[in-house]
Design an enzyme around this catalytic site. Structure first.
Site, PDB file in Angstrom:
ATOM      1  N   GLY A   1      41.250  -4.967  35.533  1.00  0.00           N
ATOM      2  CA  GLY A   1      41.139  -4.805  36.977  1.00  0.00           C
ATOM      3  C   GLY A   1      39.738  -4.471  37.465  1.00  0.00           C
TER       4      GLY A   1
ATOM      5  N   HIS B   1      53.371  -4.002  31.347  1.00  0.00           N
ATOM      6  CA  HIS B   1      51.985  -4.177  31.809  1.00  0.00           C
ATOM      7  C   HIS B   1      51.368  -2.794  32.023  1.00  0.00           C
ATOM      8  CE1 HIS B   1      48.625  -4.896  34.539  1.00  0.00           C
ATOM      9  NE2 HIS B   1      48.517  -6.049  33.893  1.00  0.00           N
TER      10      HIS B   1
ATOM     11  N   GLU C   1      45.873  -5.795  26.091  1.00  0.00           N
ATOM     12  CA  GLU C   1      45.099  -5.552  27.305  1.00  0.00           C
ATOM     13  C   GLU C   1      44.627  -4.108  27.316  1.00  0.00           C
ATOM     14  OE1 GLU C   1      46.132  -8.413  30.641  1.00  0.00           O
ATOM     15  OE2 GLU C   1      47.801  -7.032  30.599  1.00  0.00           O
TER      16      GLU C   1
ATOM     17  N   SER D   1      39.845  -8.362  32.383  1.00  0.00           N
ATOM     18  CA  SER D   1      38.573  -8.880  32.894  1.00  0.00           C
ATOM     19  C   SER D   1      38.106 -10.160  32.207  1.00  0.00           C
ATOM     20  CB  SER D   1      37.481  -7.802  32.824  1.00  0.00           C
ATOM     21  OG  SER D   1      37.786  -6.739  33.704  1.00  0.00           O
TER      22      SER D   1
HETATM   23  P1  PGA Z   1      42.107  -8.684  35.271  1.00  0.00           P
HETATM   24  O1  PGA Z   1      43.652  -8.335  35.056  1.00  0.00           O
HETATM   25  O2  PGA Z   1      41.839  -9.991  34.589  1.00  0.00           O
HETATM   26  O3  PGA Z   1      41.954  -8.750  36.753  1.00  0.00           O
HETATM   27  O4  PGA Z   1      41.336  -7.570  34.639  1.00  0.00           O
HETATM   28  C1  PGA Z   1      44.245  -8.473  33.807  1.00  0.00           C
HETATM   29  C2  PGA Z   1      45.649  -7.966  33.806  1.00  0.00           C
HETATM   30  O5  PGA Z   1      45.949  -6.937  34.425  1.00  0.00           O
HETATM   31  O6  PGA Z   1      46.511  -8.571  33.150  1.00  0.00           O
END
Ligand code: PGA
Length: 265
Positions: A179, A100, A173, A220
């Site tokens: 985030g 991640h 991602e 997001s």
């Molecule tokens: P988020 O997180 O949807 O809050 O941006 C995604 C992730 O870190 O997998």
């Protein structure tokens, strides 16, 4: 809902947010809300903290796939703070996320380490979700594809095509999309990168293995963009953070995107 149609992958990583009792409550509610959806068409997964895994497995009751947020690459040894595949297996966990963005960028894990984790997980028969994504700087420098290809080539370097087809999922991602403060990728951009990832997987593993690997989008995802992402041909699922941590909110995203995925046939 019918059992026909494409398999859709929807899930959340709860990061370092929920305690064991909170995770259990969240998963129980999610299970209740989604109980009527055929698991032949939907793989629903939650990736909670290590300490939540036993109660999460119990609450999921086989209807929600429970995974670990990372895993060490040896069965046992002098690796303080790491969790081994044997420890996860004993809890009934057979699914693990590797690499991640926060592991890579907060804890400085390298592609080489992710590769060790991925091959250990696959050797133990775990379903393995490798996360990849370019940084904002790499994107601005026109290096997104190079960065993604490198993460795939090194991260997956030890897998056979058969192992990849059987055990591997990829989450795309982009680091800049994740985030608080993240900017979600547009559906166009995400689809383009997914197409590139799929092409690279086919180069690495050949056909048909390369094309069997699901590629999920994360960063997001929210109630406003989820359907647009789901409509794109190269996106096989959504990997959601903040917008999924309330079971009712996650459930309404699930209901809104499922028909969009299904319409693609
Ligand atoms: P988020 O997180 O949807 O809050 O941006 C995604 C992730 O870190 O997998």
């Amino acid at each position: 809902m019918s059992a026909a149609g494409r398999k859709v992958y929807l899930g959340t990583n709860t990061k370092m947010f929920q305690t064991a009792s909170e995770a259990s409550e969240f998963i129980s509610r999610l299970r209740l809300l989604t109980g009527d959806i055929s698991r032949e068409e939907l793989t629903l997964f939650v990736i909670p903290s290590f300490t939540s895994l036993p109660s999460a497995v119990a609450a999921a009751n086989g209807e929600i796939l429970i995974g670990a947020q990372t895993m060490g690459w040896e069965d046992r040894g002098q690796f303080t703070g790491e969790i081994s595949p044997l420890m996860l297996e004993e809890l009934g966990v057979r699914f693990v996320m590797i690499g991640h963005s926060e592991r890579r960028h907060v804890f400085h894990e390298t592609d080489r380490e992710e590769s060790l984790r991925v091959s250990c997980a696959v050797r133990h028969g775990f379903r393995t979700l490798l996360c990849i994504g370019e940084t904002a700087e790499q994107k601005e420098a026109g290096q997104s594809r190079t960065a993604l290809a490198e993460q795939l080539r090194i991260g997956l370097g030890q897998l056979t095509p058969e192992q990849a087809a059987r055990h591997l999922w990829i989450a795309y991602e982009p680091v800049w999309a994740i985030g608080v403060g993240g900017v979600p990728a547009s559906a166009d951009y995400a689809d383009e990168m997914h197409a590139f990832i799929k092409e690279t997987l086919c180069q690495i593993f050949g056909q048909p293995s390369g094309s069997k690997i699901p590629v999920l989008y994360g960063g997001s995802v929210n109630p406003d963009n989820a359907e647009k992402l789901a409509a794109r041909a190269n996106i096989d699922g959504l990997f959601i953070g903040r917008s999924a941590w309330d079971a009712d909110r996650f459930h309404s995203i699930i209901r809104s995107v499922l028909p969009v995925f299904q319409k693609r046939g």
